[in-house]
Design a protein around this motif. Structure first.
Motif, PDB file in Angstrom:
ATOM      1  N   MET A   1      53.843 -26.627  30.737  1.00 28.03           N
ATOM      2  CA  MET A   1      54.639 -25.777  31.610  1.00 28.03           C
ATOM      3  C   MET A   1      54.537 -24.336  31.142  1.00 28.03           C
ATOM      4  O   MET A   1      54.490 -24.070  29.965  1.00 28.03           O
ATOM      5  N   SER A   2      54.521 -23.436  32.053  1.00 28.54           N
ATOM      6  CA  SER A   2      54.528 -22.028  31.700  1.00 28.54           C
ATOM      7  C   SER A   2      55.625 -21.355  32.498  1.00 28.54           C
ATOM      8  O   SER A   2      56.153 -21.909  33.444  1.00 28.54           O
ATOM      9  N   GLY A   3      55.980 -20.161  32.106  1.00 30.35           N
ATOM     10  CA  GLY A   3      56.995 -19.443  32.871  1.00 30.35           C
ATOM     11  C   GLY A   3      58.381 -20.024  32.679  1.00 30.35           C
ATOM     12  O   GLY A   3      58.993 -19.845  31.641  1.00 30.35           O
ATOM     13  N   PHE A   4      58.846 -20.736  33.671  1.00 28.13           N
ATOM     14  CA  PHE A   4      60.218 -21.228  33.655  1.00 28.13           C
ATOM     15  C   PHE A   4      60.437 -22.295  32.596  1.00 28.13           C
ATOM     16  O   PHE A   4      61.422 -22.262  31.873  1.00 28.13           O
ATOM     17  N   GLY A   5      59.539 -23.252  32.496  1.00 31.32           N
ATOM     18  CA  GLY A   5      59.680 -24.315  31.494  1.00 31.32           C
ATOM     19  C   GLY A   5      59.650 -23.767  30.092  1.00 31.32           C
ATOM     20  O   GLY A   5      60.487 -24.111  29.250  1.00 31.32           O
ATOM     21  N   ASP A   6      58.678 -22.893  29.822  1.00 31.28           N
ATOM     22  CA  ASP A   6      58.582 -22.275  28.504  1.00 31.28           C
ATOM     23  C   ASP A   6      59.772 -21.358  28.242  1.00 31.28           C
ATOM     24  O   ASP A   6      60.254 -21.258  27.110  1.00 31.28           O
ATOM     25  N   GLY A   7      60.248 -20.678  29.273  1.00 35.87           N
ATOM     26  CA  GLY A   7      61.414 -19.802  29.120  1.00 35.87           C
ATOM     27  C   GLY A   7      62.664 -20.569  28.746  1.00 35.87           C
ATOM     28  O   GLY A   7      63.453 -20.132  27.904  1.00 35.87           O
ATOM     29  N   LEU A   8      62.863 -21.731  29.358  1.00 40.75           N
ATOM     30  CA  LEU A   8      64.010 -22.571  29.011  1.00 40.75           C
ATOM     31  C   LEU A   8      63.891 -23.079  27.578  1.00 40.75           C
ATOM     32  O   LEU A   8      64.874 -23.080  26.827  1.00 40.75           O
ATOM     33  N   ASP A   9      62.683 -23.486  27.184  1.00 44.53           N
ATOM     34  CA  ASP A   9      62.473 -23.950  25.807  1.00 44.53           C
ATOM     35  C   ASP A   9      62.724 -22.829  24.807  1.00 44.53           C
ATOM     36  O   ASP A   9      63.338 -23.039  23.760  1.00 44.53           O
ATOM     37  N   ALA A  10      62.265 -21.630  25.115  1.00 43.97           N
ATOM     38  CA  ALA A  10      62.462 -20.488  24.211  1.00 43.97           C
ATOM     39  C   ALA A  10      63.941 -20.153  24.079  1.00 43.97           C
ATOM     40  O   ALA A  10      64.410 -19.804  22.990  1.00 43.97           O
ATOM     41  N   ALA A  11      64.694 -20.265  25.157  1.00 42.97           N
ATOM     42  CA  ALA A  11      66.134 -19.991  25.097  1.00 42.97           C
ATOM     43  C   ALA A  11      66.833 -20.988  24.190  1.00 42.97           C
ATOM     44  O   ALA A  11      67.709 -20.614  23.400  1.00 42.97           O
ATOM     45  N   VAL A  12      66.442 -22.239  24.266  1.00 40.13           N
ATOM     46  CA  VAL A  12      67.048 -23.271  23.419  1.00 40.13           C
ATOM     47  C   VAL A  12      66.632 -23.071  21.970  1.00 40.13           C
ATOM     48  O   VAL A  12      67.431 -23.268  21.054  1.00 40.13           O
ATOM     49  N   ARG A  13      65.377 -22.645  21.743  1.00 44.13           N
ATOM     50  CA  ARG A  13      64.913 -22.414  20.370  1.00 44.13           C
ATOM     51  C   ARG A  13      65.712 -21.312  19.674  1.00 44.13           C
ATOM     52  O   ARG A  13      65.830 -21.306  18.454  1.00 44.13           O
ATOM     53  N   LYS A  14      66.252 -20.380  20.430  1.00 45.80           N
ATOM     54  CA  LYS A  14      67.048 -19.304  19.823  1.00 45.80           C
ATOM     55  C   LYS A  14      68.329 -19.834  19.193  1.00 45.80           C
ATOM     56  O   LYS A  14      68.955 -19.157  18.392  1.00 45.80           O
ATOM     57  N   ALA A  15      68.722 -21.051  19.550  1.00 44.40           N
ATOM     58  CA  ALA A  15      69.935 -21.656  19.002  1.00 44.40           C
ATOM     59  C   ALA A  15      69.686 -22.336  17.662  1.00 44.40           C
ATOM     60  O   ALA A  15      70.639 -22.772  17.008  1.00 44.40           O
ATOM     61  N   PHE A  16      68.422 -22.451  17.220  1.00 44.77           N
ATOM     62  CA  PHE A  16      68.128 -23.119  15.952  1.00 44.77           C
ATOM     63  C   PHE A  16      68.869 -22.440  14.815  1.00 44.77           C
ATOM     64  O   PHE A  16      68.973 -21.219  14.757  1.00 44.77           O
ATOM     65  N   THR A  17      69.379 -23.245  13.892  1.00 42.24           N
ATOM     66  CA  THR A  17      70.112 -22.702  12.758  1.00 42.24           C
ATOM     67  C   THR A  17      69.205 -22.448  11.561  1.00 42.24           C
ATOM     68  O   THR A  17      69.554 -21.693  10.672  1.00 42.24           O
ATOM     69  N   ARG A  18      68.057 -23.125  11.515  1.00 36.90           N
ATOM     70  CA  ARG A  18      67.084 -22.920  10.444  1.00 36.90           C
ATOM     71  C   ARG A  18      65.705 -22.764  11.081  1.00 36.90           C
ATOM     72  O   ARG A  18      65.425 -23.388  12.096  1.00 36.90           O
ATOM     73  N   PRO A  19      64.849 -21.962  10.476  1.00 37.05           N
ATOM     74  CA  PRO A  19      63.493 -21.832  11.038  1.00 37.05           C
ATOM     75  C   PRO A  19      62.680 -23.099  10.783  1.00 37.05           C
ATOM     76  O   PRO A  19      62.860 -23.749   9.750  1.00 37.05           O
ATOM     77  N   PRO A  20      61.794 -23.446  11.694  1.00 36.68           N
ATOM     78  CA  PRO A  20      60.935 -24.613  11.468  1.00 36.68           C
ATOM     79  C   PRO A  20      59.917 -24.328  10.365  1.00 36.68           C
ATOM     80  O   PRO A  20      59.683 -23.172  10.016  1.00 36.68           O
ATOM     81  N   PRO A  21      59.297 -25.359   9.808  1.00 39.21           N
ATOM     82  CA  PRO A  21      58.286 -25.139   8.755  1.00 39.21           C
ATOM     83  C   PRO A  21      57.163 -24.239   9.259  1.00 39.21           C
ATOM     84  O   PRO A  21      56.734 -24.348  10.404  1.00 39.21           O
ATOM     85  N   ARG A  22      56.672 -23.353   8.393  1.00 38.51           N
ATOM     86  CA  ARG A  22      55.654 -22.387   8.791  1.00 38.51           C
ATOM     87  C   ARG A  22      54.243 -22.829   8.392  1.00 38.51           C
ATOM     88  O   ARG A  22      53.314 -22.702   9.154  1.00 38.51           O
ATOM     89  N   SER A  23      54.081 -23.302   7.161  1.00 37.02           N
ATOM     90  CA  SER A  23      52.735 -23.636   6.686  1.00 37.02           C
ATOM     91  C   SER A  23      52.277 -24.964   7.276  1.00 37.02           C
ATOM     92  O   SER A  23      53.081 -25.841   7.595  1.00 37.02           O
ATOM     93  N   ALA A  24      50.978 -25.100   7.382  1.00 31.86           N
ATOM     94  CA  ALA A  24      50.414 -26.336   7.947  1.00 31.86           C
ATOM     95  C   ALA A  24      50.766 -27.560   7.108  1.00 31.86           C
ATOM     96  O   ALA A  24      51.145 -28.594   7.674  1.00 31.86           O
ATOM     97  N   PRO A  25      50.682 -27.512   5.768  1.00 32.57           N
ATOM     98  CA  PRO A  25      51.081 -28.700   4.998  1.00 32.57           C
ATOM     99  C   PRO A  25      52.559 -29.077   5.201  1.00 32.57           C
ATOM    100  O   PRO A  25      52.883 -30.258   5.332  1.00 32.57           O
ATOM    101  N   ALA A  26      53.437 -28.080   5.251  1.00 29.85           N
ATOM    102  CA  ALA A  26      54.858 -28.376   5.471  1.00 29.85           C
ATOM    103  C   ALA A  26      55.084 -28.957   6.866  1.00 29.85           C
ATOM    104  O   ALA A  26      55.879 -29.889   7.039  1.00 29.85           O
ATOM    105  N   GLN A  27      54.394 -28.425   7.858  1.00 24.20           N
ATOM    106  CA  GLN A  27      54.509 -28.957   9.212  1.00 24.20           C
ATOM    107  C   GLN A  27      54.005 -30.397   9.268  1.00 24.20           C
ATOM    108  O   GLN A  27      54.616 -31.258   9.904  1.00 24.20           O
ATOM    109  N   MET A  28      52.907 -30.668   8.578  1.00 18.50           N
ATOM    110  CA  MET A  28      52.338 -32.012   8.567  1.00 18.50           C
ATOM    111  C   MET A  28      53.292 -32.980   7.869  1.00 18.50           C
ATOM    112  O   MET A  28      53.516 -34.102   8.354  1.00 18.50           O
ATOM    113  N   ARG A  29      53.889 -32.578   6.757  1.00 22.25           N
ATOM    114  CA  ARG A  29      54.855 -33.446   6.061  1.00 22.25           C
ATOM    115  C   ARG A  29      56.061 -33.732   6.954  1.00 22.25           C
ATOM    116  O   ARG A  29      56.566 -34.863   6.990  1.00 22.25           O
ATOM    117  N   TYR A  30      56.509 -32.725   7.682  1.00 26.03           N
ATOM    118  CA  TYR A  30      57.637 -32.924   8.593  1.00 26.03           C
ATOM    119  C   TYR A  30      57.291 -33.952   9.666  1.00 26.03           C
ATOM    120  O   TYR A  30      58.068 -34.868   9.951  1.00 26.03           O
TER     121      TYR A  30
END
Length: 185
Positions: A1-30
């Motif tokens: 989805m682009s536009g509206f779907g991505d916009g809704l997802d981005a709005a919800v992501r702003k509510a995150f209390t902690r940032p998601p893992p940044r590095s590829a190994p940390a993302q893979m472990r998660y």
């Protein structure tokens, strides 16, 4: 989805209390913790199981651009599900959602009105019922066009008709040529 779907997802992501893992190994472990195994992660990311194991052990640190994009997308999709659900629930029941857009907007109305489409930049607070409809449609896999129609109904009711105080005979809002769309909770 682009536009509206991505916009809704981005709005919800702003509510995150902690940032998601940044590095590829940390993302893979998660992802390995979430899917309970390297085989499921390898199948999902379309790489070998051995590649996943090497990321988990920090033997590989920098993924190819296409794998990095898939990896980040899958992590974001699964990150803080309770926070995501609470943000959606709050928007759908109490606070509503803010739509900020720059698009060609016009409407269908009786003869004699100035209903010609024109580029407008609008920031409109939509009530909780529209936030609920947008999130529900998104969860059910609605098309971009359907999400646009729901947003257009919200613009008609809140911007053009001012909650029922004016333009009662307004029939339909046309919402095309979208240059920018962003949502806020």
């Amino acid at each position: 989805m682009s536009g509206f779907g991505d916009g809704l997802d981005a709005a919800v992501r702003k509510a995150f209390t902690r940032p998601p893992p940044r590095s590829a190994p940390a993302q893979m472990r998660y992802l390995v913790r979430q899917l309970k195994g390297t085989r499921a992660v390898a199948r999902m990311l379309r790489v070998s199981q051995r590649t996943v194991e090497r990321y988990v052990k920090d033997q590989i640190r920098k993924p190819r651009p296409d794998l990095a994009a898939r990896l980040e997308s899958e992590v974001i999709k699964r990150w803080q599900p309770q926070i995501r659900a609470k943000a959606r629930q709050k928007a759908a029941t109490a606070s509503g959602i803010v739509l900020d857009t720059r698009a060609r907007i016009g409407y269908t109305a009786p003869i004699g009105t100035t209903d010609e489409d024109r580029i407008r930049h609008l920031t409109v607070a939509l009530p909780p019922r529209y936030a609920a409809r947008l999130f529900e449609a998104q969860e059910q896999g609605a098309t971009e066009q359907r999400l646009r129609e729901i947003a257009a109904e919200g613009l008609r009711d809140m911007y053009f008709q001012d909650g029922g105080r004016r333009a009662g005979q307004l029939e339909q809002v046309r919402f095309t040529d979208i240059e920018h769309v962003e949502f806020g909770l």
